[in-house]
Design a protein around this motif. Structure first.
Motif, short mmCIF file in Angstrom:
data_model
loop_
_atom_site.label_atom_id
_atom_site.label_comp_id
_atom_site.label_asym_id
_atom_site.label_seq_id
_atom_site.Cartn_x
_atom_site.Cartn_y
_atom_site.Cartn_z
N ALA A 1 31.85 -8.64 15.76
CA ALA A 1 30.69 -8.62 14.87
C ALA A 1 29.45 -8.23 15.66
O ALA A 1 29.27 -8.64 16.80
CB ALA A 1 30.50 -10.00 14.24
N SER A 2 28.61 -7.44 15.03
CA SER A 2 27.36 -7.04 15.67
C SER A 2 26.39 -8.22 15.68
O SER A 2 26.56 -9.20 14.96
CB SER A 2 26.74 -5.87 14.92
OG SER A 2 26.39 -6.24 13.59
N LYS A 3 25.35 -8.11 16.49
CA LYS A 3 24.35 -9.17 16.55
C LYS A 3 23.64 -9.34 15.21
O LYS A 3 23.31 -10.46 14.81
CB LYS A 3 23.33 -8.87 17.65
CG LYS A 3 23.92 -8.94 19.06
CD LYS A 3 22.84 -8.67 20.10
CE LYS A 3 23.43 -8.77 21.51
NZ LYS A 3 22.40 -8.50 22.56
N ALA A 4 23.41 -8.22 14.53
CA ALA A 4 22.75 -8.29 13.23
C ALA A 4 23.59 -9.05 12.22
O ALA A 4 23.08 -9.87 11.44
CB ALA A 4 22.44 -6.89 12.72
N ARG A 5 24.90 -8.81 12.22
CA ARG A 5 25.77 -9.51 11.28
C ARG A 5 25.84 -11.00 11.62
O ARG A 5 25.83 -11.86 10.73
CB ARG A 5 27.17 -8.90 11.28
CG ARG A 5 28.14 -9.58 10.30
CD ARG A 5 29.46 -8.87 10.25
NE ARG A 5 29.33 -7.56 9.64
CZ ARG A 5 29.38 -7.34 8.33
NH1 ARG A 5 29.53 -8.35 7.49
NH2 ARG A 5 29.28 -6.11 7.86
N LYS A 6 25.95 -11.31 12.90
CA LYS A 6 25.99 -12.72 13.30
C LYS A 6 24.72 -13.43 12.87
O LYS A 6 24.76 -14.56 12.38
CB LYS A 6 26.17 -12.82 14.81
CG LYS A 6 27.56 -12.43 15.31
CD LYS A 6 27.65 -12.60 16.81
CE LYS A 6 29.06 -12.26 17.31
NZ LYS A 6 29.17 -12.42 18.79
#
Length: 464
Positions: A42-47
């Protein structure tokens, strides 16, 4: 040259880690082969988006249950309801939302936390909306207390599941950070209650609150469409975990665990008396409902500050068993409970409520670490599940018993004195628990080391 590390030293360090581990450190469990494959990264934005979605679940669910203390004072007057009956609305809502999540664990595991949150948000909204048509307190008890409480427990419990699935390598920090949503909700949403009641009366407030609950739906969809990034463990191992999740008899026969469970129950039963009754108490001593609402928000703000302080204490005092901090915190809480019924001015009461929130937030933030130190790594999930159940029972009974005392005596003073006495008892019982934990660390660990040493000597003898 043999470079292999000494097994005795390695095992000793593992035992020390088990006795004094940091809160919810589960990275080793994941690394031992519980996975059958890595999920998508998962990308940082999704997290961050999923994290905010879970924070909002706690913000809305806990905030509404907490803000019902403002509605409690209004329902007593408008519907001419007994205080014990009006208090049942909040006690059921908060008790079920905290302790009933264990009933829906199977659904969350089968269908995923996102879908369960979507269904639960719609259900909780319906419960609040129907309450606006009530002509008596009974309908509000059924729909806001029971139906909405059960629905909110799904949103509450699914948030913790979501964080543990997404941040599966080391979820401890994120689980602690997420609980700030609870304190923010307790600080902000009671102000919403006051605004809604003032502008649209109690019935209109229920309609607006039902719309507020629907915000959980969109965040549930975000969680649902992030399911490909969730951790999935070994199926066979998960079956064994499910089979033993609530069948550890050693927990039920451990007197130390029962002391801590009892203290968690007493904490939930009495620590929130200011939050539950301060609005009606303010009105009964001649103050306004608006000032009482400010006092409730002060408790919520203090709770947020207290959780931050509790996390800082846990990180700084790594060599001190966490349970030691409950000894002086319970004494401080007892003193604050004694102060509240002996003042009748707005500003001192607001300061007292702020202090109560700080003491309670600091105490509650350390409960997971205390249970880990007492139960150990293997028994921690079962022990913490029972802590939540104790919280739910205490939060369900507390407002009900307090309302009954007010109906019988006409004042809340005795409730605050009882809460003070209970906090003092918790300090004494915590001393017993702290001594037990210390004895386990000082005696159990050397005995285990001695046994391992004998085994190593036996193996060396046969090698010779």
């Amino acid at each position: 040259m043999n470079t292999k590390e000494d097994p005795v030293a390695e095992t000793s360090r593992h035992l020390e880690h088990t006795e004094k581990t940091r809160l919810l450190s589960t990275s080793r469990s994941v690394d031992r082969g519980l996975r059958i494959g890595h999920p998508k990264a998962a990308s940082k934005a999704r997290k961050l988006l999923v994290m905010l979605s879970c924070v909002m679940q706690l913000f809305i669910c806990n905030g509404i249950g907490y803000g019902l203390s403002v509605m409690y004072a209004e329902l007593v007057v408008v519907l001419d309801a007994k205080r014990a009956d009006a208090a049942l609305v909040q006690s059921l809502n908060m008790g079920l939302s905290a302790g009933a999540g264990i009933l829906f664990a199977g659904f969350i595991k089968k269908y995923g936390p996102g879908i369960c949150i979507v269904v639960a948000s719609v259900t909780s909204s319906i419960g609040l909306f129907v309450s606006c048509f009530a002509n008596g307190i009974g309908l509000i008890i059924c729909f806001t207390g029971v139906l909405t409480g059960l629905a909110m427990c799904v949103c509450y419990f699914a948030s913790f599941v979501t964080i543990s699935l997404l941040f599966y390598k080391d979820p401890g920090f994120y689980l602690i950070s997420m609980t700030c949503g609870t304190s923010l909700g307790q600080f902000i949403i009671p102000l919403f209650f006051e605004i809604f009641i003032s502008q649209y009366a109690w019935s209109g407030a229920f309609i607006l609150l039902s719309g507020l609950c629907l915000n959980c739906l969109q965040f549930g969809l975000i969680i649902h469409f992030s399911r490909d990034f969730f951790y999935k463990g070994n199926v066979q191992n998960n079956k064994s975990l499910r089979a033993s999740a609530f069948c550890d008899v050693s927990l039920l026969t451990d007197y130390l665990i029962w002391i801590l469970w009892s203290n968690c129950f007493l904490l939930a039963l009495t620590a929130n008396v200011e939050a539950w009754f301060i609005v009606d108490h303010a009105v009964s001593i001649g103050l306004t409902r608006e000032s009482g609402s400010l006092m409730v928000s002060a408790v919520g703000l203090g709770n947020l500050i207290g959780r931050i302080i509790g996390s800082a204490i846990r990180l700084k005092c790594t060599k001190t068993p966490t349970v030691y901090h409950w000894i002086y915190l319970c004494v401080l809480t007892a003193a604050i409970h004694l102060f509240v019924p002996n003042v009748g001015e707005v500003f001192p009461l607001i300061l007292a409520c702020l202090a109560t929130g700080i003491a309670m937030g600091t105490t509650a933030a350390q409960a997971p670490a205390i249970m880990f130190e007492a139960s150990g790594l293997d028994r921690y999930p079962q022990g913490m599940a029972m802590v939540n159940v104790m919280y739910g029972i205490g939060e369900m009974l507390g407002p009900l018993l307090g309302g009954m005392v007010k109906d019988l005596l006409g004042t809340y003073d005795l409730i605050f004195y009882i809460a003070s006495g209970v906090s003092a008892y918790m300090s004494v019982s915590t001393i017993v628990a702290a001594y037990s934990i210390r004895r386990r660390v000082l005696w159990t660990l050397p005995i285990k080391r001695f046994g391992i040493g004998l085994c190593m000597l036996w193996e060396l003898y046969w090698d010779v």
